[in-house]
Design an enzyme around this catalytic site. Structure first.
Site, PDB file in Angstrom:
ATOM      1  N   LYS A 116      85.148  26.327  57.489  1.00  0.00           N
ATOM      2  CA  LYS A 116      83.836  25.905  56.986  1.00  0.00           C
ATOM      3  C   LYS A 116      83.788  25.806  55.466  1.00  0.00           C
ATOM      4  CE  LYS A 116      82.128  25.892  61.179  1.00  0.00           C
ATOM      5  NZ  LYS A 116      83.314  26.220  61.966  1.00  0.00           N
ATOM      6  N   HIS A 208      67.496  21.851  63.061  1.00  0.00           N
ATOM      7  CA  HIS A 208      68.940  21.689  63.220  1.00  0.00           C
ATOM      8  C   HIS A 208      69.157  20.312  63.837  1.00  0.00           C
ATOM      9  CE1 HIS A 208      72.967  23.613  64.647  1.00  0.00           C
ATOM     10  NE2 HIS A 208      73.102  22.321  64.472  1.00  0.00           N
ATOM     11  N   LYS A 237      72.034  27.130  71.401  1.00  0.00           N
ATOM     12  CA  LYS A 237      71.117  26.048  71.744  1.00  0.00           C
ATOM     13  C   LYS A 237      70.628  26.169  73.187  1.00  0.00           C
ATOM     14  CE  LYS A 237      73.765  23.064  68.665  1.00  0.00           C
ATOM     15  NZ  LYS A 237      74.776  21.997  68.603  1.00  0.00           N
ATOM     16  N   ASN A 290      81.691  19.393  64.089  1.00  0.00           N
ATOM     17  CA  ASN A 290      82.380  19.788  65.312  1.00  0.00           C
ATOM     18  C   ASN A 290      83.339  18.677  65.709  1.00  0.00           C
ATOM     19  OD1 ASN A 290      81.164  22.380  65.965  1.00  0.00           O
ATOM     20  ND2 ASN A 290      79.279  21.232  66.185  1.00  0.00           N
ATOM     21  N   ARG A 292      84.970  17.786  68.339  1.00  0.00           N
ATOM     22  CA  ARG A 292      85.133  17.748  69.797  1.00  0.00           C
ATOM     23  C   ARG A 292      83.903  17.095  70.416  1.00  0.00           C
ATOM     24  NH1 ARG A 292      81.289  21.500  70.842  1.00  0.00           N
ATOM     25  NH2 ARG A 292      81.151  23.285  69.427  1.00  0.00           N
TER      26      ARG A 292
END
Length: 453
Positions: A116, A208, A237, A290, A292
């Protein structure tokens, strides 16, 4: 195109990949633990291989065992799904070294975006807005104190290798810092074998919002709209929807362009997601990418008509994207609700909702066992309507039809959430669950079913 793909995953995402491959004329090999021997992916794949005991560390995370299974069964590609090895650069590199295509980006890209702090510095150099934070990694409590004083409280301590809310702590005062820093490092070490930490300004009550990206190996990159993932419990989530009610068309386009810029900075290819926080004043900041397919990818598929799994597989095979940014259109409103098991057990009667505008992604069947060893999500209910209100009403109806006998889930709680006035108005952010869960719990205890609304 690939002839045979090994699916290095389980549950609903493994089943989703098998269905996609079936339509593409690609054979599939399912790997499974002893706990998953009677699951739908094992039944529906062309071949299946047991890779170990129930614990993920002894099966789904065994890189060499999975690679050996792929080579033994003659697979030319591996699809990692999400979770497990999906963002493991070392595994992606092993696939490449053994001439097996990893259906995702390269090991180098995963490394760059998986760290990150590295990703943050890359975004700063590329002009993508990031949350104000520490200049680099924070190794000691003294450095953490200095960084917090410079940034200003409240702050967010984050694991550089983090994900899923692990290794993350909110700190509102100097008195809380030492304990939060220590526990975050310990949690990150246990979860990721990496306790590198950094710090950001805590944006209070943000949305978000994540943007879906597709990029090919020829350098073409597009975004396919956004998903608002602000309904969360402990950074996990619960519900996602698109389009994000909070965005104007101008801001949506601005954030979409920033998402593509972020992906280009990493020379990205494959399906991916660029995640932002959006503050109360309409300022947005990059938080992570992300590398993926996401759990919530069906939301985007429902709106755009693009099969993201098929595109991801075609990109891995070297195909050029056939979709341009001008081709991307979104029609209506889509919502996904995650159904989580609250305990393991054997399912009795099972009935999934259907009808116009309803999609269910699940590996459950009547009489199957829900294992205690893996993630608690057992199904996703995805609906689409012409308007947001129609989608909400359709989600209510779908959840009312859902029957998972003998298994306690969050379905009724999620059904009640759809009646909360603030949710119906679209007036929510990441603090929604924290502020309103007690109200929903009270409704649950009183037997309110929403019909008296």
């Amino acid at each position: 195109m690939f002839k045979r793909i090994l699916i290095a995953n389980r549950g609903e995402i493994a089943l989703r990949i098998i269905r996609c491959c079936r339509e593409m004329g690609i054979e599939t090999v399912a790997v499974y633990s002893t706990a998953d021997k009677d699951t739908l992916p094992v039944m529906l794949a062309n071949q299946s291989v047991c890779i170990g005991p129930a614990k993920a560390s002894d099966s789904y995370l065994k890189e060499d065992v999975i690679l050996a299974a792929a080579m033994k069964t003659g697979c030319d590609a591996i699809h990692p799904g999400y979770g497990f090895l999906s963002e493991n650069a070392g595994f992606a590199r092993k696939c490449e070294e053994n001439n097996i295509a990893f259906i995702g980006p390269s090991a180098e890209i995963i490394e760059k975006m998986g760290d990150k702090q590295t990703a943050r510095q890359m975004m700063i150099r590329s002009g993508v807005p990031v949350v104000p934070g520490s200049d680099g990694l924070i190794e000691t409590l003294e450095e953490a104190k200095a960084a917090a004083e410079k940034i200003g409280y409240p702050v967010l301590i984050k694991a550089s290798a983090g994900g899923g809310g692990k290794g993350m702590r909110k700190v509102f005062s100097p008195e809380e810092l030492a304990g939060a820093f220590s526990t975050a490092k310990e949690e990150a070490k246990a979860a990721f074998a990496n306790d590198d930490m950094y710090m950001e300004k805590l944006i209070l009550n943000p949305h978000h919002v994540e943007f879906q990206i597709l990029g090919d190996k020829q350098g073409n990159l597009i975004y396919l709209g956004e998903r608002d993932c602000s309904i969360q419990r402990r950074n996990q989530k619960l519900l996602e929807e698109s389009p994000a009610w909070v965005l104007s068309e101008e801001l949506r386009e601005q954030m979409g362009r920033a998402a593509v810029k972020a992906a280009k900075a990493a020379d990205y290819y494959s399906a991916g997601t660029v995640e932002f926080v959006l503050d109360e004043n309409g300022n947005f900041y990059f938080i992570e990418m992300n590398t993926r397919i996401q759990v919530e990818h069906p939301v985007t598929e429902m709106l755009t008509g693009v099969d993201l799994l098929k595109e991801q597989i075609k990109i891995a095979a070297g195909r050029t994207l056939e979709i341009s940014q001008e081709d991307v259109t979104a029609d209506g409103h889509a919502i996904e609700c995650r159904i989580n098991a609250e305990a393991a057990g054997k399912i009795g009667q099972l009935h999934f909702p259907g009808g116009y505008g309803v999609r269910i992604d699940s590996h459950l069947y009547g009489g199957c066992e829900v294992s205690p060893y893996y993630d608690s999500m057992v199904a996703k209910v995805i609906v689409k309507g012409k308007t947001r209100l129609e989608a909400i009403k359709r989600l209510r109806r779908a959840l009312e039809e859902l029957i998972i006998e003998d298994l306690k889930t969050n379905a009724q709680f999620m059904h009640l959430l759809t009646y909360h006035p603030e949710f119906v108005r679209g007036n929510y952010n990441t603090s929604f669950w924290e502020k309103n869960s007690e109200t929903i719990k009270k409704w649950y205890e009183e037997g309110f079913d929403g019909q008296a609304e």
